[in-house]
Design a protein around this motif. Structure first.
Motif, mmCIF file in Angstrom:
data_model
loop_
_atom_site.group_PDB
_atom_site.id
_atom_site.type_symbol
_atom_site.label_atom_id
_atom_site.label_comp_id
_atom_site.label_asym_id
_atom_site.label_seq_id
_atom_site.Cartn_x
_atom_site.Cartn_y
_atom_site.Cartn_z
ATOM 1 N N SER A 1 41.994 38.661 46.305
ATOM 2 C CA SER A 1 42.490 37.511 47.051
ATOM 3 C C SER A 1 41.301 36.687 47.526
ATOM 4 N N ALA A 2 41.511 35.385 47.510
ATOM 5 C CA ALA A 2 40.465 34.460 47.962
ATOM 6 C C ALA A 2 40.566 34.350 49.478
ATOM 7 N N ASP A 3 39.985 35.326 50.155
ATOM 8 C CA ASP A 3 40.047 35.356 51.616
ATOM 9 C C ASP A 3 39.230 34.230 52.241
ATOM 10 N N CYS A 4 38.241 33.739 51.520
ATOM 11 C CA CYS A 4 37.510 32.537 51.906
ATOM 12 C C CYS A 4 37.003 31.901 50.619
ATOM 13 N N GLU A 5 36.375 30.772 50.697
ATOM 14 C CA GLU A 5 35.986 30.054 49.489
ATOM 15 C C GLU A 5 34.986 30.802 48.622
ATOM 16 N N SER A 6 34.076 31.541 49.247
ATOM 17 C CA SER A 6 33.005 32.159 48.469
ATOM 18 C C SER A 6 33.146 33.666 48.274
ATOM 19 N N MET A 7 34.072 34.313 48.981
ATOM 20 C CA MET A 7 34.207 35.765 48.895
ATOM 21 C C MET A 7 35.649 36.152 48.584
ATOM 22 N N TRP A 8 35.813 37.018 47.579
ATOM 23 C CA TRP A 8 37.133 37.474 47.181
ATOM 24 C C TRP A 8 37.251 38.979 47.418
ATOM 25 N N GLN A 9 38.313 39.369 48.084
ATOM 26 C CA GLN A 9 38.539 40.774 48.450
ATOM 27 C C GLN A 9 39.312 41.505 47.363
ATOM 28 N N ILE A 10 38.838 42.686 47.019
ATOM 29 C CA ILE A 10 39.461 43.513 45.980
ATOM 30 C C ILE A 10 40.369 44.570 46.608
ATOM 31 N N GLY A 11 41.518 44.768 45.970
ATOM 32 C CA GLY A 11 42.423 45.861 46.304
ATOM 33 C C GLY A 11 42.830 46.544 45.007
ATOM 34 N N VAL A 12 43.104 47.828 45.054
ATOM 35 C CA VAL A 12 43.414 48.565 43.820
ATOM 36 C C VAL A 12 44.434 49.651 44.104
ATOM 37 N N ASP A 13 45.255 49.949 43.110
ATOM 38 C CA ASP A 13 46.176 51.084 43.210
ATOM 39 C C ASP A 13 46.427 51.623 41.811
ATOM 40 N N VAL A 14 46.620 52.920 41.741
ATOM 41 C CA VAL A 14 46.895 53.615 40.484
ATOM 42 C C VAL A 14 48.098 54.517 40.732
ATOM 43 N N LEU A 15 48.995 54.599 39.752
ATOM 44 C CA LEU A 15 50.152 55.479 39.894
ATOM 45 C C LEU A 15 49.700 56.923 40.140
ATOM 46 N N SER B 1 35.448 48.030 39.217
ATOM 47 C CA SER B 1 34.180 47.551 38.666
ATOM 48 C C SER B 1 34.393 46.360 37.735
ATOM 49 N N ALA B 2 35.399 46.444 36.865
ATOM 50 C CA ALA B 2 35.676 45.350 35.934
ATOM 51 C C ALA B 2 36.036 44.075 36.687
ATOM 52 N N LEU B 3 36.864 44.214 37.712
ATOM 53 C CA LEU B 3 37.268 43.044 38.493
ATOM 54 C C LEU B 3 36.077 42.462 39.249
ATOM 55 N N ALA B 4 35.238 43.315 39.808
ATOM 56 C CA ALA B 4 34.055 42.827 40.534
ATOM 57 C C ALA B 4 33.150 42.012 39.612
ATOM 58 N N LEU B 5 32.967 42.472 38.392
ATOM 59 C CA LEU B 5 32.131 41.729 37.434
ATOM 60 C C LEU B 5 32.749 40.378 37.084
ATOM 61 N N GLU B 6 34.058 40.334 36.940
ATOM 62 C CA GLU B 6 34.740 39.063 36.659
ATOM 63 C C GLU B 6 34.581 38.087 37.825
ATOM 64 N N ILE B 7 34.675 38.611 39.037
ATOM 65 C CA ILE B 7 34.514 37.777 40.234
ATOM 66 C C ILE B 7 33.109 37.180 40.273
ATOM 67 N N ILE B 8 32.119 38.002 39.989
ATOM 68 C CA ILE B 8 30.732 37.525 39.967
ATOM 69 C C ILE B 8 30.566 36.447 38.902
ATOM 70 N N GLU B 9 31.169 36.657 37.724
ATOM 71 C CA GLU B 9 31.085 35.660 36.642
ATOM 72 C C GLU B 9 31.653 34.313 37.079
ATOM 73 N N LEU B 10 32.618 34.337 38.002
ATOM 74 C CA LEU B 10 33.228 33.105 38.504
ATOM 75 C C LEU B 10 32.442 32.498 39.668
ATOM 76 N N GLY B 11 31.294 33.111 39.998
ATOM 77 C CA GLY B 11 30.430 32.568 41.046
ATOM 78 C C GLY B 11 30.871 32.910 42.462
ATOM 79 N N LYS B 12 31.685 33.945 42.594
ATOM 80 C CA LYS B 12 32.156 34.383 43.915
ATOM 81 C C LYS B 12 31.553 35.743 44.240
ATOM 82 N N VAL B 13 31.642 36.121 45.492
ATOM 83 C CA VAL B 13 31.129 37.421 45.946
ATOM 84 C C VAL B 13 32.313 38.373 46.117
ATOM 85 N N PRO B 14 32.342 39.469 45.344
ATOM 86 C CA PRO B 14 33.418 40.443 45.531
ATOM 87 C C PRO B 14 33.142 41.323 46.748
ATOM 88 N N PHE B 15 34.194 41.646 47.491
ATOM 89 C CA PHE B 15 34.029 42.631 48.558
ATOM 90 C C PHE B 15 35.246 43.533 48.608
#
Length: 109
Positions: free
Chosen positions: A28-42, A56-70
């Motif tokens: 989620s884009a909690d602010c303009e420059s930082m996106w928060q990650i959430g995860v769940d597995v059955l 990890s895959a999502l964090a790399l995609e976020i970085i590629e988009l110029g945002k900071v994953p947290f």
């Protein structure tokens, strides 16, 4: 992905087993420059590294988009803390919640 805040949901990756969605990491884009990650597995698919792979895959995609994953989780949620660390995140801050003495006393009756 959150029903109450779905307008902030911007990106997700999924894991599938023979066409069945077994894990999902979203951000989620909690602010303009930082996106928060959430995860769940059955439950039947946990403890196999799926959560860490998705995170990890999502964090790399976020970085590629110029945002900071947290990645945020309660300090007492050890599984989530382990996933964050396994995925390359490191603790940066701690949030504490306090309750009134009356509330705590009521819990301990």
């Amino acid at each position: 992905m959150c029903e109450d805040r779905k307008h902030l949901d911007v990106l997700a990756v999924g894991a599938y087993d023979q066409g069945k969605l077994i894990g999902l990491a979203g951000c989620s884009a909690d602010c303009e420059s930082m996106w928060q990650i959430g995860v769940d597995v059955l439950p039947d698919y946990r403890k196999q590294g799926i959560a860490a792979a998705l995170t990890s895959a999502l964090a790399l995609e976020i970085i590629e988009l110029g945002k900071v994953p947290f990645y945020c989780c309660a300090w007492s949620n050890l599984r989530s803390v382990r996933n964050a660390i396994k995925s390359g995140f490191r603790p940066a801050w701690v949030e504490l919640t306090t309750k009134s003495k009356a509330f705590v006393n009521q819990l301990n009756q």
